[in-house]
Design a protein around this motif. Structure first.
Motif, short mmCIF file in Angstrom:
data_model
loop_
_atom_site.label_atom_id
_atom_site.label_comp_id
_atom_site.label_asym_id
_atom_site.label_seq_id
_atom_site.Cartn_x
_atom_site.Cartn_y
_atom_site.Cartn_z
N SER A 153 0.83 -1.21 0.00
CA SER A 153 0.00 0.00 0.00
C SER A 153 0.86 1.26 0.00
CB SER A 153 -0.95 -0.01 1.20
OG SER A 153 -0.23 -0.12 2.41
N MET A 154 2.01 1.21 0.66
CA MET A 154 2.92 2.36 0.64
C MET A 154 3.45 2.60 -0.78
SD MET A 154 5.13 1.88 4.17
CE MET A 154 6.26 3.22 3.74
N GLN A 155 3.73 1.53 -1.51
CA GLN A 155 4.19 1.70 -2.89
C GLN A 155 3.15 2.44 -3.73
OE1 GLN A 155 5.24 -2.65 -3.29
NE2 GLN A 155 6.95 -1.83 -4.49
N ALA A 156 1.88 2.07 -3.55
CA ALA A 156 0.81 2.74 -4.30
C ALA A 156 0.70 4.21 -3.89
CB ALA A 156 -0.52 2.02 -4.07
N ALA A 157 0.80 4.47 -2.58
CA ALA A 157 0.68 5.85 -2.09
C ALA A 157 1.84 6.71 -2.56
CB ALA A 157 0.58 5.84 -0.57
N ALA A 178 -4.43 -2.59 -4.58
CA ALA A 178 -3.10 -2.18 -5.04
C ALA A 178 -3.14 -1.57 -6.44
CB ALA A 178 -2.15 -3.38 -5.01
N ALA A 179 -4.22 -1.81 -7.18
CA ALA A 179 -4.35 -1.26 -8.53
C ALA A 179 -4.92 0.16 -8.52
CB ALA A 179 -5.24 -2.16 -9.38
N LEU A 180 -5.24 0.71 -7.35
CA LEU A 180 -5.80 2.06 -7.27
C LEU A 180 -4.90 3.09 -7.96
CD1 LEU A 180 -7.17 2.20 -3.62
CD2 LEU A 180 -8.40 3.06 -5.63
N GLN A 181 -5.56 4.01 -8.67
CA GLN A 181 -4.86 5.13 -9.29
C GLN A 181 -5.23 6.41 -8.56
OE1 GLN A 181 -2.56 4.65 -11.83
NE2 GLN A 181 -2.99 2.51 -11.26
N PRO A 182 -4.36 7.41 -8.57
CA PRO A 182 -4.63 8.65 -7.84
C PRO A 182 -5.98 9.26 -8.23
CG PRO A 182 -2.37 8.63 -8.64
CD PRO A 182 -3.05 7.43 -9.25
N GLY A 183 -6.75 9.62 -7.22
CA GLY A 183 -8.02 10.30 -7.45
C GLY A 183 -9.21 9.39 -7.68
N GLU A 184 -9.00 8.10 -7.80
CA GLU A 184 -10.13 7.19 -7.99
C GLU A 184 -10.96 7.10 -6.72
OE1 GLU A 184 -8.76 4.06 -11.45
OE2 GLU A 184 -8.37 3.49 -9.36
N ILE A 185 -12.24 6.76 -6.90
CA ILE A 185 -13.16 6.60 -5.77
C ILE A 185 -13.17 5.11 -5.41
CG2 ILE A 185 -15.55 6.81 -5.00
CD1 ILE A 185 -15.82 9.17 -6.98
N LEU A 186 -12.77 4.81 -4.20
CA LEU A 186 -12.69 3.42 -3.74
C LEU A 186 -14.08 2.93 -3.34
CD1 LEU A 186 -11.14 0.88 -2.86
CD2 LEU A 186 -10.67 2.02 -0.68
N VAL A 187 -14.51 1.81 -3.93
CA VAL A 187 -15.78 1.16 -3.60
C VAL A 187 -15.43 -0.22 -3.05
CG1 VAL A 187 -18.04 0.44 -4.46
CG2 VAL A 187 -16.89 2.41 -5.50
N THR A 188 -15.76 -0.47 -1.80
CA THR A 188 -15.31 -1.69 -1.14
C THR A 188 -16.33 -2.14 -0.10
OG1 THR A 188 -13.39 -2.67 0.02
CG2 THR A 188 -14.03 -0.43 0.64
N PRO A 189 -16.33 -3.41 0.28
CA PRO A 189 -17.29 -3.84 1.30
C PRO A 189 -17.10 -3.11 2.62
CG PRO A 189 -16.41 -5.74 0.13
CD PRO A 189 -15.60 -4.55 -0.31
N ILE A 190 -15.87 -3.04 3.11
CA ILE A 190 -15.57 -2.41 4.40
C ILE A 190 -14.06 -2.20 4.45
CG2 ILE A 190 -15.20 -4.54 5.70
CD1 ILE A 190 -17.23 -1.54 7.01
N THR A 191 -13.60 -1.28 5.27
CA THR A 191 -12.16 -1.10 5.44
C THR A 191 -11.80 -1.26 6.91
OG1 THR A 191 -12.21 1.29 5.86
CG2 THR A 191 -12.13 0.58 3.55
N ASP A 192 -10.53 -1.62 7.13
CA ASP A 192 -9.99 -1.57 8.47
C ASP A 192 -8.65 -0.87 8.39
OD1 ASP A 192 -8.23 -3.44 7.47
OD2 ASP A 192 -8.81 -5.05 8.84
#
Length: 795
Positions: free
Chosen positions: A542-546, A709-723
């Protein structure tokens, strides 16, 4: 050996092969089986002397000739399709040729290769079943457990017109039916305009097949046929050889059959299926903590070792809303609707109130509840001192290590009770704030909820926000490094980790971050999933993506605290809001403490597994997670191969359990969702606003961290839940949509810290939208809209 013949009723062991033995057992159950006999030690060049007599005893006419080799259709392997079957054999001469052909098929290259794989090349003794043909109108197969999903509560029937061989060979596409253990036909997929089976025939096949499986003690794969008179016959029965352990092995019994359960709230702590160790340790710990609160305020007399407020089904954990409503009947000013709003973010119509306790008792219990909540600060302070002295020592052998874990297990329950007491005060004050904003209880509008969220987001010094600040500082330093792109972003996970550990300007910062937050991670209360400190790979990913997002955009989302115009608030809000902020800080602090205690135990259980593996009791350390807490004492004292085999099967079952999804609300025992089409005609989905703001952008649907991990900058994350494991992605996304959650869920809290628009509790966002959709997310109203030109969702 000379070939000889046995009638089905005389068969009493497996020497005749699995197929003949299966038919004999069906006959013994008094199920309708066409007359048949078996030729033992069949040979292509020698027929039994009494073959003619036995053939004529079947009534003459057409028969089927099938192999029944030793090991075929057994518990270890099916040998399906390896040997030939000959159907519609019309007379005695044809019968002899069919027997010779069937025996010869055992020497084919295909069969020999399968024998080599399954039995090491040992010679397979061939037996042959001769059975009267059924003039079938419809025929097929039935699996008493679903071999694809491994669900044993789901029976599958495939049916084709005429003989079933067309189905087995793949030449015909069948009608398909799924029948639940309750008897309900939950799936019906037809090839033509009319069903081949009437519902009564589906139920008859299901009932008799389940009768056979219950008699045998394991799931079966059976072949059946219905003749032109409507009579059902059974042609074959064999074990299903590919199933893991029972997915429902650790299901808990509900206190009441129609209890209302939810995946909301608890799925934030423990998304997905859990291993048996986590279910029995963490799951019970949650139930203990909630029951402890009920006992403290007088809603329950004592803590019941049978789960009352949580539940487990198919390896997933659920919150028992009905068990929570027990509290509402014991105090003043609480109701089923308020309980649902607190835990699910909405009213749940299926949830009803219990008859209230007498007024005098409710008055007394309400006073106890207030005392319980108001004592939270002192309890939390005292627990901090207890935690500072707590440790789990590593022991040199498994017996001593288990004794250490068993002696310390009470502390996890105690920690859970402290966190729930802290959360009770936070939940109470947050509800008061929302009611004061709306001017009414349990009936706030989306705008009221949004305003309450804005005010509550003004809390500063929240532990989760402090972690975000430190993570952002670390990510900024990595992004500024001259070798960041080549050495970190474009490197493999392992290479990036190594680069971070060995880069002088960054290594110390990374170590300090892990020193403070290494106990955190994905599914933090799972005893099997490692924390960041023990396995930093998910954090590095996740740090690599950020960092990539920072390099591409030249910046990132910054943390901010919502400014509150105190002078514009009512006097009541000015008094209560600071207390709510303090309670939020305290709740986040005790959550971190709970995760730290869980971290101690997951390391302790991991060490126990390593010791058991080193002692030769387990094939690998991970397998310790597939024993329940209640099973470990006996296994540690006296390890056995049967227990190891069960654990191996349970590990295989977990992969199937992870594939199951459940509705947000279940009445009675939860049932996995059957795929259903979504009505997306309007392209609009409504959820609960959790962080204000409006954003348009591309949707990225991610069910797992690997997909994120495939997230691109500015995309809207749609997910069941986060922790907490998703935290590094928040600095790069444009907004957040979750299927589950409430205004105090992890994703909502972190979204507010970053000023990201966020909508929670959409219930079907991950199915409604697809990656690549362009959407408008309105965090003020809770509305998400698919914009024109986007693709439509799949059903």
């Amino acid at each position: 050996m000379t070939p000889d013949i046995l009638e089905l009723w005389r068969i009493c062991d497996d020497s005749v092969g699995g197929k003949a033995r299966g038919l004999a057992r069906l006959l013994a159950m008094q199920l309708p089986v066409p007359p048949a006999f078996v030729i033992r030690n069949a040979r292509a060049d020698e027929m039994p002397p009494d073959l003619q007599r036995h053939y004529r005893a079947l009534g003459g006419g057409c028969v089927a000739v099938r192999s029944s080799a030793l090991g075929e259709d057994g518990a270890e392997a099916s040998f399906a399709g390896q040997y030939d079957t000959v159907l519609n054999v019309p007379d005695e001469d044809a019968l002899r040729r069919a027997i010779s052909h069937c025996v010869a098929s055992g020497s084919s290259e295909r069969a020999r290769q399968y024998q080599q794989d399954q039995s090491g090349g040992a010679d397979i003794r061939m037996n042959v079943v001769v059975q009267r043909m059924v003039d079938a109108r419809v025929a097929g197969v039935v699996f008493t457990a679903d071999p694809v999903s491994a669900r044993r509560d789901l029976l599958l029937i495939d049916a084709v017109a005429g003989l079933g061989e067309a189905l087995v060979s793949g030449e015909a596409t069948p009608d398909h039916y799924a029948v639940h253990a309750s008897g309900a036909i939950v799936r019906r997929q037809l090839v033509g305009d009319h069903a081949l089976l009437e519902d009564s025939q589906v139920h008859a096949i299901a009932a008799q097949a389940r009768q056979a499986a219950a008699h045998e003690g394991h799931p079966l794969d059976l072949e059946w046929a219905i003749d032109h008179d409507g009579k059902l016959f059974w042609l074959q029965a064999r074990p299903i050889t590919t199933l893991p352990a029972d997915l429902n092995e650790f299901d808990t019994l509900l206190p009441r059959p129609a209890d209302v359960l939810t995946i909301s709230n608890i799925s934030e702590m423990m998304p997905g299926a859990v291993c048996p160790l986590t279910g029995s340790f963490t799951g019970w710990g949650i139930d203990y903590g909630l029951q402890h609160m009920h006992v403290a305020v007088g809603a329950r007399r004592r803590i019941d070792r049978n789960w009352q407020i949580t539940a487990q089904a198919y390896g997933h954990l659920f919150l028992n809303l009905t068990g929570n409503v027990v509290m509402s009947a014991a105090v003043l000013g609480s109701s089923a609707d308020q309980t649902a709003q607190t835990l699910c973010g909405r009213i749940v119509p299926e949830l009803v109130d219990f008859p209230p306790q007498p007024l005098w008792r409710r008055v007394l219990n309400t006073a106890r509840l207030l005392v319980f909540a108001l004592r939270a600060p002192a309890v939390v302070d005292r627990f901090g001192r207890e935690l500072a002295r707590f440790s789990i020592d590593e022991k040199p052998d498994s017996v001593a290590m288990w004794a250490e874990l068993e002696a310390k297990s009470w502390f996890f329950e105690h920690c859970m009770a402290v966190h729930i007491q802290s959360s009770a005060l936070s939940g109470f004050l947050c509800a008061v704030v929302e009611n004061m904003v709306s001017g009414k209880a349990s009936d706030s509008t989306a705008q009221d909820q949004g305003e309450a969220v804005r005010l509550l987001a003004g809390a500063s010094g929240v532990e989760s926000a402090l972690m975000l600040e430190q993570l952002d500082e670390l990510l900024d330093k990595v992004a500024r490094h001259a070798e960041a792109e080549a050495g970190f972003v474009k490197a493999t996970n392992e290479q990036a980790h190594c680069w971070l550990r060995n880069t002088p300007d960054l290594a110390g910062e990374f170590e300090r971050f892990l020193g403070l937050h290494g106990h955190r991670g994905y599914r933090e209360l799972c005893m099997r999933d490692p924390s960041w400190g023990d396995d930093p790979a998910p954090l590095i990913q996740s740090m690599q993506a950020a960092v990539h997002a920072r390099l591409v955009t030249g910046g990132h989302k910054h943390l901010h605290t919502t400014a509150i115009e105190w002078s514009a608030l009512s006097s009541g809000l000015r008094r209560i809001l600071p207390r709510a902020h303090n309670a939020i800080r305290r709740r986040e602090h005790t959550k971190s403490q709970l995760v730290r205690v869980a971290h101690h135990f997951k390391r302790g259980f991991g060490h126990l597994g390593a010791l058991l593996a080193a002692e030769g009791s387990l094939p690998d350390p991970d397998l310790v997670h597939f024993f329940s807490v209640g099973e470990l004492p006996a296994f540690v004292a006296s390890p056995g191969a049967a227990a190891v085999a069960r654990a191996v099967a349970r590990r295989a079952a977990l992969e199937f359990q992870q594939q199951l999804e459940f509705p947000e609300i279940s009445v009675g025992r939860p049932q996995p969702l059957e795929p259903q089409p979504i009505d997306a005609t309007a392209g609009i989905l409504q959820g609960r606003p959790a962080s204000r703001g409006i954003v348009e952008g591309i949707a990225r649907v991610a069910h797992t961290l690997a997909e994120a991990a495939a997230l691109q900058p500015g995309e809207i994350l749609v997910t069941p839940i986060t922790d907490i494991g998703w935290t590094p992605y928040f600095s790069m996304i444009g907004g957040l949509v979750t299927d589950l959650g409430s205004a105090v869920s992890h994703g909502a809290v972190i979204a507010r810290e970053y000023g990201l628009p966020c909508v929670v509790n959409t219930r079907q966002g991950t199915r409604f939208f697809q990656t690549g959709d362009r959407i408008r997310l309105d965090g003020d109203s809770g509305r998400i809209e698919r914009l024109s030109g986007s693709s439509s969702p799949q059903g």
